[in-house]
Write an enzyme that holds these catalytic residues in place. Structure first.
Site, PDB file in Angstrom:
ATOM      1  N   HIS A  30      70.746  68.962  -6.786  1.00 44.38           N
ATOM      2  CA  HIS A  30      72.158  68.841  -7.021  1.00 44.38           C
ATOM      3  C   HIS A  30      72.064  67.309  -6.734  1.00 44.38           C
ATOM      4  O   HIS A  30      72.074  66.203  -6.234  1.00 44.38           O
ATOM      5  CB  HIS A  30      72.540  69.280  -5.460  1.00 44.38           C
ATOM      6  CG  HIS A  30      73.486  69.303  -4.824  1.00 44.38           C
ATOM      7  ND1 HIS A  30      74.566  70.163  -4.936  1.00 44.38           N
ATOM      8  CD2 HIS A  30      74.580  68.724  -3.940  1.00 44.38           C
ATOM      9  CE1 HIS A  30      76.041  70.004  -4.979  1.00 44.38           C
ATOM     10  NE2 HIS A  30      76.117  68.397  -4.612  1.00 44.38           N
ATOM     11  N   TYR A  51      77.821  75.476  -0.074  1.00 38.71           N
ATOM     12  CA  TYR A  51      78.403  76.313  -1.780  1.00 38.71           C
ATOM     13  C   TYR A  51      79.051  76.828  -1.676  1.00 38.71           C
ATOM     14  O   TYR A  51      79.622  78.180  -1.589  1.00 38.71           O
ATOM     15  CB  TYR A  51      76.966  76.495  -1.743  1.00 38.71           C
ATOM     16  CG  TYR A  51      76.163  76.113  -2.446  1.00 38.71           C
ATOM     17  CD1 TYR A  51      76.454  74.671  -3.702  1.00 38.71           C
ATOM     18  CD2 TYR A  51      74.327  76.005  -1.867  1.00 38.71           C
ATOM     19  CE1 TYR A  51      74.713  74.158  -4.309  1.00 38.71           C
ATOM     20  CE2 TYR A  51      73.421  75.390  -2.640  1.00 38.71           C
ATOM     21  CZ  TYR A  51      74.327  74.362  -4.072  1.00 38.71           C
ATOM     22  OH  TYR A  51      72.722  73.457  -4.505  1.00 38.71           O
ATOM     23  N   LYS A  97      66.063  69.959  -4.895  1.00 38.38           N
ATOM     24  CA  LYS A  97      66.171  71.300  -4.435  1.00 38.38           C
ATOM     25  C   LYS A  97      64.656  72.413  -3.594  1.00 38.38           C
ATOM     26  O   LYS A  97      63.480  71.975  -4.342  1.00 38.38           O
ATOM     27  CB  LYS A  97      66.771  72.625  -4.928  1.00 38.38           C
ATOM     28  CG  LYS A  97      68.469  71.913  -5.189  1.00 38.38           C
ATOM     29  CD  LYS A  97      68.457  73.305  -6.141  1.00 38.38           C
ATOM     30  CE  LYS A  97      70.901  72.667  -6.598  1.00 38.38           C
ATOM     31  NZ  LYS A  97      71.398  73.280  -7.859  1.00 38.38           N
ATOM     32  N   GLU A 156      80.250  65.823   1.322  1.00 38.38           N
ATOM     33  CA  GLU A 156      79.338  66.568   1.162  1.00 38.38           C
ATOM     34  C   GLU A 156      78.198  65.224   2.071  1.00 38.38           C
ATOM     35  O   GLU A 156      77.578  65.580   2.617  1.00 38.38           O
ATOM     36  CB  GLU A 156      78.410  66.458   0.021  1.00 38.38           C
ATOM     37  CG  GLU A 156      78.983  67.799  -1.349  1.00 38.38           C
ATOM     38  CD  GLU A 156      78.717  67.850  -2.465  1.00 38.38           C
ATOM     39  OE1 GLU A 156      78.953  69.211  -2.847  1.00 38.38           O
ATOM     40  OE2 GLU A 156      77.418  66.971  -3.254  1.00 38.38           O
ATOM     41  N   ASN A 180      67.122  74.803 -10.650  1.00 38.38           N
ATOM     42  CA  ASN A 180      67.444  73.561 -11.462  1.00 38.38           C
ATOM     43  C   ASN A 180      67.515  72.218 -11.197  1.00 38.38           C
ATOM     44  O   ASN A 180      68.023  71.179 -11.542  1.00 38.38           O
ATOM     45  CB  ASN A 180      68.677  74.329 -12.124  1.00 38.38           C
ATOM     46  CG  ASN A 180      70.040  73.619 -11.313  1.00 38.38           C
ATOM     47  OD1 ASN A 180      69.550  74.083  -9.937  1.00 38.38           O
ATOM     48  ND2 ASN A 180      72.002  73.842 -11.474  1.00 38.38           N
TER      49      ASN A 180
END
Ligand code: DAT
Ligand code: MG
Length: 149
Positions: free
Chosen positions: A115, A49, A9, A126, A112
């Site tokens: 992913h 998402y 990310k 995905e 965080n």
């Protein structure tokens, strides 16, 4: 062989953690089959998402993931979906075990770092969302027999 979708990310890229994160998957013995450095569109972020679209953190999550470039990857290996999730650690870095990526580097659930697909079926969806078939390369590292019996 099984494949999973992994994305470093914007916080992981901004903090210079791309090399460390990629190294962990490489040295584990997983095989890289796709990788691109990209700016995520709002459309892609919202599709990725979509399962969280009614959650209070959704807007902030889409803003975050589109704020700065990411590294999108596909990794292959026996059990890679589950094992990559273990290597990533719990969603909240404060709850993630030390030794995991989030446990070692994260301090906030909204930052965080990475992913990883949560199931084989999600991984297939995905991968299809983030990559075209010609961006994925099926190959065998020459060291393969020393990593896979
Ligand atoms: P994971 O990324 O571990 O699969 P998830 O799918 O439940 O976690 O949520 C997707 C992302 O949304 C997560 O990586 C960080 C963000 N997120 C989840 N729960 C959150 C919360 N309670 N507050 C803020 N951000 C949250
Ligand atoms: Mg998830």
């Amino acid at each position: 062989m099984e494949r999973t979708f992994i994305a470093i990310k914007p916080d992981g890229v901004q903090r210079g953690l791309v090399g460390d994160i990629v190294r962990r998957f490489e040295t584990k013995g997983f095989i890289l089959v796709g990788m691109k450095f990209m700016q995520v569109s709002r459309e892609l972020a919202e599709s990725h998402y979509a399962v969280h679209k009614d959650r209070p953190f959704f807007a902030g999550l889409v803003d975050f993931i589109t704020a700065s470039p990411v590294v999108a990857m596909v990794w292959e290996g026996d059990g890679v979906v589950t094992t990559a999730r273990k290597m990533i650690g719990a969603t909240n870095p404060l709850a993630a075990e030390l030794g995991t990526i989030r446990g070692d580097y994260g301090a906030n659930i909204g930052r965080n770092l990475i992913h990883g697909s949560d199931a084989i079926e999600t991984a297939e969806q995905e991968i299809a969302l983030w990559f075209t078939p010609d961006e994925l390369i099926t190959w065998q590292p020459t060291i393969m027999p020393w990593v896979y019996e």
